[in-house]
Design an enzyme around this catalytic site. Structure first.
Site, PDB file in Angstrom:
ATOM      1  N   SER A   1     -11.319   0.017  15.686  1.00 12.34           N
ATOM      2  CA  SER A   1     -12.663   0.354  16.171  1.00 12.34           C
ATOM      3  C   SER A   1     -13.748  -0.190  15.237  1.00 12.34           C
ATOM      4  O   SER A   1     -13.527  -0.383  14.034  1.00 12.34           O
ATOM      5  CB  SER A   1     -12.800   1.873  16.290  1.00 12.34           C
TER       6      SER A   1
HETATM    7  N1  SAM Z   1      -8.966   4.188  15.639  1.00  6.89           N
HETATM    8  C1  SAM Z   1      -8.030   3.112  15.633  1.00  6.89           C
HETATM    9  C2  SAM Z   1      -8.209   2.278  14.401  1.00  6.89           C
HETATM   10  O1  SAM Z   1      -9.029   2.630  13.544  1.00  6.89           O
HETATM   11  O2  SAM Z   1      -7.531   1.250  14.278  1.00  6.89           O
HETATM   12  C3  SAM Z   1      -8.188   2.244  16.813  1.00  6.89           C
HETATM   13  C4  SAM Z   1      -7.644   2.835  18.044  1.00  6.89           C
HETATM   14  S1  SAM Z   1      -7.539   1.681  19.370  1.00  6.89           S
HETATM   15  C5  SAM Z   1      -9.208   1.487  19.844  1.00  6.89           C
HETATM   16  C6  SAM Z   1      -6.865   2.764  20.610  1.00  6.89           C
HETATM   17  C7  SAM Z   1      -5.409   3.064  20.405  1.00  6.89           C
HETATM   18  O3  SAM Z   1      -5.051   4.093  21.338  1.00  6.89           O
HETATM   19  C8  SAM Z   1      -4.466   1.909  20.687  1.00  6.89           C
HETATM   20  O4  SAM Z   1      -3.698   1.664  19.554  1.00  6.89           O
HETATM   21  C9  SAM Z   1      -3.625   2.400  21.856  1.00  6.89           C
HETATM   22  O5  SAM Z   1      -2.295   1.942  21.825  1.00  6.89           O
HETATM   23  C10 SAM Z   1      -3.704   3.895  21.696  1.00  6.89           C
HETATM   24  N2  SAM Z   1      -3.419   4.687  22.887  1.00  6.89           N
HETATM   25  C11 SAM Z   1      -3.794   4.489  24.171  1.00  6.89           C
HETATM   26  N3  SAM Z   1      -3.321   5.478  24.951  1.00  6.89           N
HETATM   27  C12 SAM Z   1      -2.639   6.327  24.132  1.00  6.89           C
HETATM   28  C13 SAM Z   1      -1.924   7.537  24.344  1.00  6.89           C
HETATM   29  N4  SAM Z   1      -1.781   8.100  25.542  1.00  6.89           N
HETATM   30  N5  SAM Z   1      -1.356   8.139  23.278  1.00  6.89           N
HETATM   31  C14 SAM Z   1      -1.473   7.598  22.039  1.00  6.89           C
HETATM   32  N6  SAM Z   1      -2.121   6.457  21.790  1.00  6.89           N
HETATM   33  C15 SAM Z   1      -2.705   5.828  22.813  1.00  6.89           C
END
Ligand code: SAM
Length: 218
Positions: free
Chosen positions: A62
Protein backbone atom coordinates in the site's frame (compact mmCIF):
# COMPACT_ATOMS: atom_id res chain seq x y z
CA UNK A 1 23.61 4.93 -3.82
CA UNK A 2 20.32 6.01 -2.17
CA UNK A 3 20.33 7.09 1.46
CA UNK A 4 17.17 5.28 2.59
CA UNK A 5 17.02 7.09 5.94
CA UNK A 6 16.89 10.46 4.16
CA UNK A 7 14.30 9.16 1.66
CA UNK A 8 12.19 7.88 4.56
CA UNK A 9 12.32 11.19 6.43
CA UNK A 10 11.29 13.03 3.28
CA UNK A 11 8.43 10.57 2.76
CA UNK A 12 7.15 11.15 6.28
CA UNK A 13 7.42 14.94 6.05
CA UNK A 14 6.02 15.41 2.54
CA UNK A 15 3.47 12.61 2.23
CA UNK A 16 2.28 11.98 5.77
CA UNK A 17 2.68 15.00 8.05
CA UNK A 18 1.93 17.46 5.21
CA UNK A 19 -1.35 15.63 4.51
CA UNK A 20 -2.54 15.93 8.07
CA UNK A 21 -1.55 12.74 9.92
CA UNK A 22 -0.72 14.09 13.38
CA UNK A 23 -0.56 10.94 15.55
CA UNK A 24 3.04 11.17 16.76
CA UNK A 25 3.29 7.41 17.45
CA UNK A 26 2.27 6.68 13.85
CA UNK A 27 4.74 9.28 12.54
CA UNK A 28 7.54 7.71 14.61
CA UNK A 29 6.67 4.21 13.39
CA UNK A 30 6.64 5.33 9.73
CA UNK A 31 10.04 6.95 10.32
CA UNK A 32 11.39 3.70 11.76
CA UNK A 33 10.22 0.89 9.44
CA UNK A 34 12.62 0.28 6.50
CA UNK A 35 10.01 0.14 3.70
CA UNK A 36 12.66 -0.69 1.06
CA UNK A 37 13.12 -4.14 2.63
CA UNK A 38 9.48 -5.01 1.83
CA UNK A 39 9.84 -4.62 -1.96
CA UNK A 40 12.00 -6.56 -4.43
CA UNK A 41 15.52 -5.23 -4.95
CA UNK A 42 14.71 -3.78 -8.41
CA UNK A 43 12.04 -1.52 -6.87
CA UNK A 44 13.96 -0.37 -3.77
CA UNK A 45 14.75 3.01 -5.32
CA UNK A 46 10.96 3.64 -5.52
CA UNK A 47 10.15 2.33 -2.05
CA UNK A 48 9.65 5.80 -0.53
CA UNK A 49 7.70 7.25 -3.44
CA UNK A 50 4.10 8.39 -3.05
CA UNK A 51 2.56 5.23 -4.51
CA UNK A 52 1.61 1.63 -4.06
CA UNK A 53 4.04 -0.81 -5.73
CA UNK A 54 3.73 -4.34 -7.12
CA UNK A 55 4.82 -7.20 -4.84
CA UNK A 56 4.00 -10.10 -7.20
CA UNK A 57 0.93 -12.36 -7.39
CA UNK A 58 -1.04 -9.36 -8.78
CA UNK A 59 -0.88 -7.70 -5.35
CA UNK A 60 0.59 -4.43 -4.05
CA UNK A 61 2.29 -2.88 -1.04
CA UNK A 62 0.00 0.00 0.00
CA UNK A 63 0.90 3.67 -0.52
CA UNK A 64 2.77 5.04 2.54
CA UNK A 65 0.11 7.70 3.22
CA UNK A 66 -2.65 5.06 3.23
CA UNK A 67 -0.70 2.90 5.70
CA UNK A 68 -0.24 5.90 8.00
CA UNK A 69 -3.83 7.16 7.66
CA UNK A 70 -5.35 3.73 8.33
CA UNK A 71 -3.08 3.19 11.34
CA UNK A 72 -3.98 6.63 12.72
CA UNK A 73 -7.71 5.98 12.15
CA UNK A 74 -7.52 3.07 14.61
CA UNK A 75 -6.55 5.55 17.34
CA UNK A 76 -4.02 3.19 18.94
CA UNK A 77 -2.54 3.59 22.42
CA UNK A 78 -0.19 0.59 22.63
CA UNK A 79 -2.09 -2.07 24.58
CA UNK A 80 -4.21 -3.34 21.66
CA UNK A 81 -4.57 -6.70 19.93
CA UNK A 82 -5.22 -5.99 16.26
CA UNK A 83 -6.50 -8.12 13.40
CA UNK A 84 -5.03 -7.22 10.00
CA UNK A 85 -6.47 -8.65 6.79
CA UNK A 86 -4.14 -8.82 3.77
CA UNK A 87 -0.56 -9.18 5.06
CA UNK A 88 0.79 -8.57 1.53
CA UNK A 89 4.45 -7.57 1.87
CA UNK A 90 4.21 -7.32 5.68
CA UNK A 91 4.92 -3.56 5.67
CA UNK A 92 1.62 -2.50 7.30
CA UNK A 93 2.07 -5.35 9.83
CA UNK A 94 5.52 -3.95 10.71
CA UNK A 95 4.12 -0.45 11.27
CA UNK A 96 1.31 -1.86 13.44
CA UNK A 97 3.75 -4.01 15.41
CA UNK A 98 5.40 -0.83 16.72
CA UNK A 99 2.03 0.64 17.69
CA UNK A 100 0.24 -2.21 19.50
CA UNK A 101 0.79 -5.21 21.74
CA UNK A 102 0.08 -7.92 19.16
CA UNK A 103 -0.84 -8.13 15.47
CA UNK A 104 -2.81 -11.06 14.04
CA UNK A 105 -2.48 -10.93 10.26
CA UNK A 106 -4.17 -13.10 7.63
CA UNK A 107 -3.03 -13.46 3.99
CA UNK A 108 -4.74 -15.69 1.43
CA UNK A 109 -1.65 -16.13 -0.81
CA UNK A 110 0.86 -18.36 0.97
CA UNK A 111 3.94 -17.24 -1.00
CA UNK A 112 3.32 -13.62 0.11
CA UNK A 113 2.74 -14.68 3.72
CA UNK A 114 6.04 -16.63 3.64
CA UNK A 115 8.01 -13.69 2.24
CA UNK A 116 6.48 -11.28 4.75
CA UNK A 117 7.34 -13.63 7.63
CA UNK A 118 10.96 -13.75 6.52
CA UNK A 119 11.39 -9.96 6.42
CA UNK A 120 9.57 -9.46 9.73
CA UNK A 121 11.78 -12.12 11.35
CA UNK A 122 14.90 -10.37 10.01
CA UNK A 123 13.65 -7.20 11.70
CA UNK A 124 13.01 -9.18 14.93
CA UNK A 125 9.34 -8.16 14.95
CA UNK A 126 8.13 -10.95 17.19
CA UNK A 127 4.64 -9.68 18.12
CA UNK A 128 3.08 -10.58 14.75
CA UNK A 129 1.19 -13.84 14.11
CA UNK A 130 0.60 -14.55 10.41
CA UNK A 131 -1.75 -17.18 9.10
CA UNK A 132 -2.68 -18.21 5.56
CA UNK A 133 -6.39 -18.35 4.88
CA UNK A 134 -9.58 -16.49 4.04
CA UNK A 135 -9.47 -13.32 6.11
CA UNK A 136 -13.08 -12.40 5.30
CA UNK A 137 -14.19 -14.70 8.11
CA UNK A 138 -11.80 -13.12 10.62
CA UNK A 139 -9.82 -15.09 13.22
CA UNK A 140 -12.41 -16.53 15.60
CA UNK A 141 -9.99 -18.21 18.04
CA UNK A 142 -8.25 -14.90 18.78
CA UNK A 143 -11.34 -12.62 18.86
CA UNK A 144 -12.40 -10.16 20.15
CA UNK A 145 -9.98 -7.56 18.74
CA UNK A 146 -9.42 -3.97 19.82
CA UNK A 147 -9.09 -3.00 16.17
CA UNK A 148 -9.39 -4.51 12.70
CA UNK A 149 -7.57 -3.13 9.64
CA UNK A 150 -8.52 -4.48 6.23
CA UNK A 151 -6.06 -3.74 3.40
CA UNK A 152 -8.22 -4.96 0.50
CA UNK A 153 -11.48 -3.60 -0.91
CA UNK A 154 -14.73 -5.27 0.18
CA UNK A 155 -18.14 -5.08 -1.59
CA UNK A 156 -19.78 -4.74 1.85
CA UNK A 157 -18.72 -4.83 5.50
CA UNK A 158 -18.23 -8.53 6.38
CA UNK A 159 -20.45 -9.32 9.39
CA UNK A 160 -17.71 -11.43 11.01
CA UNK A 161 -15.62 -8.28 11.52
CA UNK A 162 -18.46 -6.61 13.42
CA UNK A 163 -18.87 -9.74 15.56
CA UNK A 164 -15.13 -10.03 16.27
CA UNK A 165 -14.63 -6.37 17.22
CA UNK A 166 -14.60 -5.62 20.95
CA UNK A 167 -16.86 -2.88 22.33
CA UNK A 168 -14.90 0.38 21.95
CA UNK A 169 -12.86 -1.09 19.07
CA UNK A 170 -12.53 0.32 15.56
CA UNK A 171 -12.68 -1.37 12.17
CA UNK A 172 -11.06 0.42 9.22
CA UNK A 173 -11.74 -0.92 5.71
CA UNK A 174 -12.24 0.09 2.08
CA UNK A 175 -15.80 -0.57 0.84
CA UNK A 176 -16.96 -0.16 -2.76
CA UNK A 177 -16.59 -1.74 -6.17
CA UNK A 178 -13.53 -3.52 -7.53
CA UNK A 179 -11.77 -0.41 -8.81
CA UNK A 180 -12.67 2.29 -6.30
CA UNK A 181 -13.73 2.36 -2.67
CA UNK A 182 -14.43 4.61 0.29
CA UNK A 183 -12.31 4.10 3.37
CA UNK A 184 -14.79 3.49 6.20
CA UNK A 185 -14.33 3.48 9.96
CA UNK A 186 -16.80 1.55 12.09
CA UNK A 187 -16.65 2.00 15.87
CA UNK A 188 -18.40 -0.53 18.10
CA UNK A 189 -20.20 1.54 20.71
CA UNK A 190 -22.15 -1.30 22.31
CA UNK A 191 -23.28 -4.90 21.71
CA UNK A 192 -25.55 -3.89 18.83
CA UNK A 193 -24.50 -0.28 18.36
CA UNK A 194 -22.03 0.76 15.65
CA UNK A 195 -20.99 4.20 14.43
CA UNK A 196 -20.07 4.36 10.72
CA UNK A 197 -17.87 7.12 9.22
CA UNK A 198 -16.60 7.70 5.68
CA UNK A 199 -12.96 8.83 5.79
CA UNK A 200 -11.73 9.23 2.18
CA UNK A 201 -11.72 7.81 -1.34
CA UNK A 202 -9.22 5.02 -1.94
CA UNK A 203 -8.20 2.23 -4.35
CA UNK A 204 -7.31 -1.23 -3.11
CA UNK A 205 -7.01 -4.67 -4.69
CA UNK A 206 -10.14 -6.77 -4.04
CA UNK A 207 -10.82 -8.66 -0.82
CA UNK A 208 -11.49 -12.18 -2.07
CA UNK A 209 -13.32 -14.78 -0.04
CA UNK A 210 -16.53 -16.03 1.52
CA UNK A 211 -17.61 -12.56 2.68
CA UNK A 212 -15.83 -10.57 -0.04
CA UNK A 213 -15.56 -10.86 -3.83
CA UNK A 214 -15.82 -14.43 -5.09
CA UNK A 215 -12.88 -14.27 -7.54
CA UNK A 216 -10.06 -11.87 -8.40
CA UNK A 217 -11.50 -11.32 -11.90
CA UNK A 218 -14.74 -9.70 -12.98
N1 SAM B 1 -0.87 -3.83 3.63
C1 SAM B 1 -0.13 -4.67 2.74
C2 SAM B 1 1.30 -4.22 2.67
O1 SAM B 1 1.68 -3.30 3.40
O2 SAM B 1 2.06 -4.79 1.88
C3 SAM B 1 -0.69 -4.65 1.38
C4 SAM B 1 -1.93 -5.44 1.25
S1 SAM B 1 -2.42 -5.68 -0.42
C5 SAM B 1 -3.02 -4.10 -0.88
C6 SAM B 1 -3.89 -6.63 -0.13
C7 SAM B 1 -3.61 -8.05 0.27
O3 SAM B 1 -4.85 -8.64 0.66
C8 SAM B 1 -3.07 -8.94 -0.84
O4 SAM B 1 -1.85 -9.48 -0.44
C9 SAM B 1 -4.14 -10.00 -1.02
O5 SAM B 1 -3.64 -11.27 -1.36
C10 SAM B 1 -4.80 -10.01 0.34
N2 SAM B 1 -6.15 -10.55 0.40
C11 SAM B 1 -7.19 -10.38 -0.46
N3 SAM B 1 -8.27 -11.06 -0.01
C12 SAM B 1 -7.90 -11.65 1.16
C13 SAM B 1 -8.57 -12.48 2.09
N4 SAM B 1 -9.84 -12.87 1.95
N5 SAM B 1 -7.89 -12.91 3.18
C14 SAM B 1 -6.60 -12.54 3.36
N6 SAM B 1 -5.92 -11.78 2.51
C15 SAM B 1 -6.55 -11.33 1.42
Amino acid sequence: MIDFAIARRRMVEQQIIARGVDDQRVIDAMMQVPRHLFVESGLQSHAYSDASLPIGEKQTISQPYMVAAMSAALDLQGHERILEIGTGSGYQSAVLSLLVKRVYSIERISVLAGRARKVLDQLCMSNINIKVGDGTIGWRDQAPFDGILVAAGAPDIPTKYLQQLDVGGKLVLPVGDRSQQILMRVTRLGDDKFKREQLMDCRFVPLIGEQGWLTDED
